[in-house]
Design a protein around this motif. Structure first.
Motif, short mmCIF file in Angstrom:
data_model
loop_
_atom_site.label_atom_id
_atom_site.label_comp_id
_atom_site.label_asym_id
_atom_site.label_seq_id
_atom_site.Cartn_x
_atom_site.Cartn_y
_atom_site.Cartn_z
N THR A 1 -28.94 14.81 5.61
CA THR A 1 -29.83 15.45 4.66
C THR A 1 -30.72 14.40 4.00
O THR A 1 -30.36 13.23 3.90
N ALA B 1 -31.98 24.46 2.08
CA ALA B 1 -30.83 23.66 2.51
C ALA B 1 -29.54 24.43 2.34
O ALA B 1 -28.55 24.16 3.01
N GLY C 1 -35.54 17.59 4.00
CA GLY C 1 -34.67 18.59 4.58
C GLY C 1 -33.57 17.96 5.42
O GLY C 1 -33.31 16.76 5.35
N TRP C 2 -32.92 18.79 6.22
CA TRP C 2 -31.84 18.29 7.05
C TRP C 2 -32.30 18.03 8.47
O TRP C 2 -33.35 18.50 8.90
N ALA D 1 -23.90 17.04 4.61
CA ALA D 1 -23.98 15.93 5.56
C ALA D 1 -22.59 15.62 6.09
O ALA D 1 -21.59 15.74 5.38
N VAL E 1 -25.76 23.38 3.24
CA VAL E 1 -25.73 22.32 4.23
C VAL E 1 -25.02 21.11 3.64
O VAL E 1 -25.26 20.72 2.49
N THR F 1 -27.59 27.64 8.02
CA THR F 1 -27.30 26.33 7.44
C THR F 1 -26.27 25.60 8.30
O THR F 1 -25.14 26.05 8.41
N GLN G 1 -34.99 20.21 10.54
CA GLN G 1 -35.03 21.51 9.87
C GLN G 1 -36.36 22.21 10.12
O GLN G 1 -36.40 23.43 10.32
#
Length: 431
Positions: free
Chosen positions: A381, A258, A385-386, A263, A261, A350, A413
């Motif tokens: 997120t 992540a 994962g994202w 949100a 990263v 990312t 992701q």
């Protein structure tokens, strides 16, 4: 010989006749060189390579179920198949393909302003017809003949006389593992597509420039995705490969972490619609054919109508304003690579809301050589994962730059595992 510089005049395969009128909007941009002898492309003793310029990508390369594969009746697919059948290795073929993508975008009819011709930009163009005339069934064909050029390319791969070692030290300096101190052997028996790309660049094209990393990156793309399904009988030379030091390789960073990263979301680009009318008040694009006037457009060039590069730069301008940064040259899939190492820009794996995203094939889409570029609208997120929501232009199968080409979709992701550094941002953008 006197130095000569070339800028390849490559345009999109769709609407090529119309696009020829847009002089500033050409792709290509390789400076290639040769020393006397063989069939290498053009004389050059040390020039600077210009960046590629923007160009449109056929819409059907964006929305396909087989991203990154060379399918159908394209010149690129035929060339790869011919090298596989001729007995070359996958590594050598990928290295060649990465160079041809940079040289011409696989356009057999590409002729630049000084006459460099064809998929490998042979110079002068008479080299092509001269070689055709040595083959009974090719005599009389024009230099732009696709079949003849592919056969000539295979011949180049077998003809050591078309190569030399003038730039061997430069190839080694860029990280290529030399085999028998010979660039031809280093290409033919390369143990990686990156080595093969450098060997072809310095041994055949002999372009005394700094485009090696881009050619390597394109070669890796073909090796990982574009050559799937072909059978190669050539064997790379892996002896000593593990002892390589100082190797220059494309960054294939993993997006599984992540990292930093965060949100967030930008807002403004809608979901569930497929036209650009929501951009009306900001860009003046309210109906099919609008725009391209005044100072409201970040990227004003009406190439192929509303293609992905046109959309991405306008959307990024809407989000971040237009001051302090500029649009970057390249096909959609080239942009992240072109920005790597450029002052003021960050390219990584990312995502952040408001980023651009650029890729050839993979989750984003866009088959070689054009790829695709889009804008990250939202990042979420979670425990798995994202995931990101992107907005994009020129997406769909309704035709190149279709008015209904706007789209927004979610990607995860997991879909970017192994994709490397595809997200880009200007460091001073205010989010």
């Amino acid at each position: 010989m006197n130095p000569k510089t070339k800028t390849a005049l490559i345009v999109c395969s769709i609407l090529s006749a119309l696009l020829m009128m847009f002089g500033p909007l050409l792709i290509g941009g390789a400076v290639v060189g040769s020393i006397a002898g063989g069939l290498s492309s053009i004389e050059n003793s040390g020039t600077t390579t210009p960046d590629r310029t923007d160009a449109c990508e056929p819409a059907d390369t964006v929305a396909t179920s087989s991203m990154g594969k060379l399918e159908g009746d394209t010149t690129a697919a035929k060339l790869a198949d011919a090298f596989a059948k001729a007995g070359f290795s996958k590594e050598a073929t990928a290295g060649m393909m990465g160079n041809v993508q940079w040289e011409s975008g696989f356009r057999a009819d590409a002729i630049n302003e000084i006459g460099a011709t064809g998929i490998m930009q042979w110079y002068p163009g008479s080299k092509v017809t001269d070689w055709f005339n040595t083959q009974d069934d090719l005599k009389g064909r024009p230099a732009t003949d696709e079949e003849g050029q592919i056969r000539m390319a295979v011949w180049v791969g077998k003809d050591k006389g078309s190569w030399n070692n003038v730039f061997l030290s430069k190839a080694v300096g860029e990280g290529m593992r030399a085999i028998d101190n010979d660039l031809y052997q280093s290409w033919l028996r390369a143990s990686s597509p990156e080595d093969a790309a450098l060997a072809w660049h310095w041994g055949f094209e002999r372009a005394d420039d700094a485009t090696g990393p881009r050619r390597q990156s394109a070669a890796r793309d073909f090796y990982d995705r574009g050559l799937a399904g072909l059978t190669f009988t050539g064997n790379p030379d892996t002896s000593g490969a593990s002892a390589q030091t100082g190797m220059v390789r494309c960054d294939t960073g993993n997006a599984s972490s992540a990292g930093n990263v965060q949100a967030g979301k930008v807002g403004g680009a809608p979901e569930g619609v497929h036209d650009y009318s929501w951009m009306c008040s900001t860009t003046g694009v309210c109906h099919d054919g609008d725009g391209f006037s005044g100072d409201r457009i970040k990227y004003p060039h009406n190439v192929g109508r509303y293609q992905c590069v046109w959309y991405a730069w306008n959307r990024l301008g809407m989000i971040h304003g237009k001051d302090g940064w500029d649009w970057v040259l390249g096909n959609g899939g080239d942009i992240a690579r072109n920005l790597t190492g450029r002052p003021g820009w960050t390219v990584d794996a990312t995502p952040h809301a408001g980023d651009g995203i650029s890729q050839v094939g993979g989750a984003l889409g866009g088959a070689p050589p054009y790829g695709h570029v889009a804008v990250v609208e939202e990042v979420q997120t979670g425990g798995d994962g994202w995931r990101i929501r992107i907005s994009e232009g020129n997406y769909g199968t309704g035709g190149n730059g279709a008015w209904t080409g706007y789209n927004s979709r979610w990607l995860t992701q997991q879909q970017f595992q192994g994709a490397g550094n595809v997200f880009f941002r200007y460091n001073d953008w205010k989010k």
